[in-house]
Design an enzyme around this catalytic site. Structure first.
Site, mmCIF file in Angstrom:
data_model
loop_
_atom_site.group_PDB
_atom_site.id
_atom_site.type_symbol
_atom_site.label_atom_id
_atom_site.label_comp_id
_atom_site.label_asym_id
_atom_site.label_seq_id
_atom_site.Cartn_x
_atom_site.Cartn_y
_atom_site.Cartn_z
ATOM 1 N N LYS A 129 0.833 -1.203 0.000
ATOM 2 C CA LYS A 129 0.000 0.000 0.000
ATOM 3 C C LYS A 129 0.871 1.259 0.000
ATOM 4 O O LYS A 129 0.461 2.312 -0.477
ATOM 5 C CB LYS A 129 -0.946 -0.024 1.190
ATOM 6 N N GLU A 170 -1.339 6.746 8.329
ATOM 7 C CA GLU A 170 -1.927 7.819 7.537
ATOM 8 C C GLU A 170 -2.959 8.532 8.401
ATOM 9 O O GLU A 170 -3.426 7.986 9.415
ATOM 10 C CB GLU A 170 -2.574 7.282 6.254
ATOM 11 N N ARG A 224 -8.330 -8.323 -6.979
ATOM 12 C CA ARG A 224 -9.065 -9.582 -6.883
ATOM 13 C C ARG A 224 -10.557 -9.277 -6.887
ATOM 14 O O ARG A 224 -10.969 -8.113 -6.923
ATOM 15 C CB ARG A 224 -8.715 -10.296 -5.576
#
Length: 657
Positions: free
Chosen positions: A116, A191, A285
């Site tokens: 990520k 974050e 996915r």
């Protein structure tokens, strides 16, 4: 040309993929752990290969064993489903290197989104809005609250919200350990945390010839532990802000194009109430919540995955979204006990219609299927819910012309469901769907913080359900004696006035005692209740002038009562308890089977009420066992790495001398 597919997964998603594969004339193969040997997906496959062991690390995360299983079973393609190895680039490459068709995106695309941290950099360069990444060392008081997040994987694992700087180091360690266990990668980052954001995602589908679809958006804002609970299409927020959908779709297509994406994927965003949004991650996915997109577009996304993998072209444009669909995830857990997972036997499982319904062909004609229900389930009657995997049992999806009608229909289906054995979040889901805030579209990620986790226990419903259970028990014992008893008399009947019959049941931590007498004139009990009929399986009562029927199912150590008032799980309380079954005061017992991953105290330590003492891992989540009161650790029965069963004594906290 694909002729046989192995699904490198388990449960609900394996069954879902098998269904489409069979409709395409393909043969199917499964892999299964020892704990899953009796699960429905194993029997439904044309061939199945055993992976010895129970934990994901021994079974479903073993890429080399799964590739070998595909070759042994004669499969020529592998579909990863979701979770486990579905976003593992090394696994995708291993499948391709073995000469098999990979039903998923290119390994390079998976790799680029697998971290990520790196994904955010790529998206920023492609012009997709992102939230800035913070390294743990950079976090200051002005940044709080922050979200500690696993760089690999998904599903809410390896995520922690931190509001105090002094907690940051410990939460990073905990998130890293959980991520390492779930995904084999303990890398985490931070974050800025938007406590009341909206979780909006866009379904993408891309072929090998450059066509990229944005196939509608979904809103998945109602979450617990950063895992989705309710998902719907279209998003109430996006419906309210006309320009937002086009901007979301453009950003999603840019994200897919930036990594040369092929196949089905989802680009996830965090949005505020004004329509501003930021890239969270791209799941390379199929998503758990893909059915709501299927039911509002008429597409079969799994069929499209097969078609794209075989090199077929997509039409230029996707079908439009029509109508509304809502999906809820039925988990084996107790929301009122901090979402504690539940394990054990699922005696009965009936939730509306079973299996898939209403999905269209991969071409799609833009027409929503007729209003109805779809249930994608990984379990059936008698299934054993183990502690080794995710707690989701099934997904229930309702679809129709408008959101309010769909929500009402799905709530009714859940309320009428017959689920016996393992505790579930069924009541919570029905409560959400009928909540005024949900119906008004107020569905941000702080939903449970704002409104709580359900209505709690209705004591009046428990009391009347316990009475029905006691009367059914009496009727069953009477029926068992009737063959040898020439004169039929009520159970517990005396020819002189006597003490009432008594039976006790436990619901949670509360014991409810039922006291009643059956006389020539009928039922004698506190309250305005008349017994109209009773058998071992069904009791009909008139309560305050209203007739109601109660279906009663008795199992070993459990009685389940279903009525129009709701479903109640009762644990019979024995009159005489075996001393061997008693535990010492102050004992901390395991609430579920699991693995001890950490012990934070030693014998003789002074502890405070609520202080974490032992950490368990079960159902791929970490659970903290805390001190029940101030005191001293008098005994410690476990150590890190030890497997424990439900009810096992972990430690004993005595009074501080």
């Amino acid at each position: 040309m694909i002729s046989s597919v192995l699904v490198a997964n388990r449960g609900e998603i394996a069954r879902r993929i098998f269904r489409t594969a069979r409709s395409l004339g393909l043969s199917t193969a499964a892999v299964y752990s020892t704990a899953d040997a009796r699960m429905p997906f194993v029997d439904e496959a044309d061939a199945a290969v055993h992976l010895p062991g129970n934990t994901p690390g021994d079974t479903y995360l073993r890429a080399e064993l799964i590739v070998e299983a595909a070759l042994r079973a004669g499969a020529d393609a592998v579909h990863p489903g979701y979770g486990f190895l579905s976003e593992n680039a090394g696994f995708a490459q291993a499948v391709i290197d073995a000469g098999l068709t990979w039903i998923g995106p290119p390994a390079d695309a998976i790799s680029s989104m697998g971290s990520k941290i790196e994904a955010k950099k790529l998206m920023a360069a492609a012009g997709v809005p992102v939230l800035a990444e913070l390294t743990p060392a950079e976090v200051s008081a002005s940044d709080l609250p922050v979200l500690v997040k696993a760089s690999a994987g998904g599903g809410g694992r390896g995520m922690r919200v931190v509001s105090r700087l002094e907690d940051l180091a410990a939460e990073i360690d905990a998130a890293s350990a959980e991520a390492l266990s779930a995904f084999g990668d303990g890398t985490v980052f931070c974050e800025r945390y938007l406590a009341t954001g909206r979780h909006i995602e866009v379904q993408v589908m891309a072929d090998q010839h450059g066509t990229i679809w944005a196939v509608g958006e979904r809103e998945c804002s109602i979450q617990r532990r950063h895992q989705k609970v309710v998902e719907e299409a279209p998003s109430p927020l996006v419906e309210r802000i006309p320009s937002m959908r086009a901007e979301l779709f453009d950003a999603a297509r840019k994200a897919a194009a930036a990594i040369n994406y092929v196949g089905a994927g989802t680009v996830e965003f965090l949005a505020d109430e004004d329509g501003n949004f930021y890239f969270l991650e791209m799941n390379t996915r199929l998503q758990v919540e893909h059915p709501v997109t299927e039911e509002t577009t008429g597409l079969d996304l799994v069929e499209l995955q097969f078609a794209v993998a075989a090199g077929e072209r997509l039409p230029v444009d996707p079908p439009p979204t029509v109508g509304h669909a809502i999906e809820v995830r039925l988990y084996a857990e107790d929301p009122l006990q901090d979402w504690q997972p539940q394990t054990g036997r699922l005696h009965a499982f009936e939730v509306g219609a079973r299996g898939l319904s209403g999905t269209k062909s991969s071409a799609g004609d833009g027409n929503v299927p007729e209003s109805g229900l779809r249930v994608d389930s990984g379990v059936e009657d008698g299934a054993e819910v183990s502690p080794y995997y995710d707690a989701m049992l099934a997904k229930a999806i309702a679809y129709g012309a408008d959101r309010a009608t769909v929500a009402r229909r799905l709530a009714g289906v859940l309320e009428r469901a017959r689920i016996h054995g393992v505790g579930t979040n069924r009541d919570l889901l029905a409560w959400i769907l009928r909540h005024p805030a949900f119906l008004a579209g107020d569905t941000d990620t702080a939903f449970f913080e704002k409104y709580g986790v359900g209505p709690g226990t209705d004591e009046a419903v428990v009391r009347v359900s316990a009475l029905a259970a006691a009367l059914a028990d009496a009727a069953g014992r009477q029926a068992g004696r009737s063959a040898s008893t020439p004169v039929r008399v009520p159970s517990g009947w005396r020819n002189l006035a006597s003490q009432p019959q008594r039976k006790s049941y436990r619901v949670g931590d509360v014991v409810h005692e039922v006291a009643y007498r059956l006389t020539r004139d009928g039922l004698v009990v506190d309250g305005n209740v008349t017994l109209l009929d009773s058998t071992a399986e069904r009791v009909v009562l008139e309560v305050d002038g209203v007739r109601r029927s109660f279906d009663v199912a008795a199992y070993d150590g459990l009685v389940c009562v279903d009525s129009s008032l709701g479903s109640v799980r009762l644990v019979p309380v024995e009159r005489f308890v075996d001393p061997a079954d008693q535990v010492a005061a102050g004992s901390l017992v395991a609430p579920m089977p699991g693995t001890v991953i950490r012990v934070g105290v030693a014998v003789g330590d002074v502890v405070k009420q609520g202080q974490p003492l032992v950490w368990l891992e079960a159902m791929k989540m970490e659970h903290t066992i805390a001190a029940p009161a101030d005191g001293v650790v008098g005994a410690l029965k476990v150590e890190a790495g030890q497997q424990v069963e439900v009810g096992a004594v972990l430690a004993v906290v005595g009074e501080d001398a």
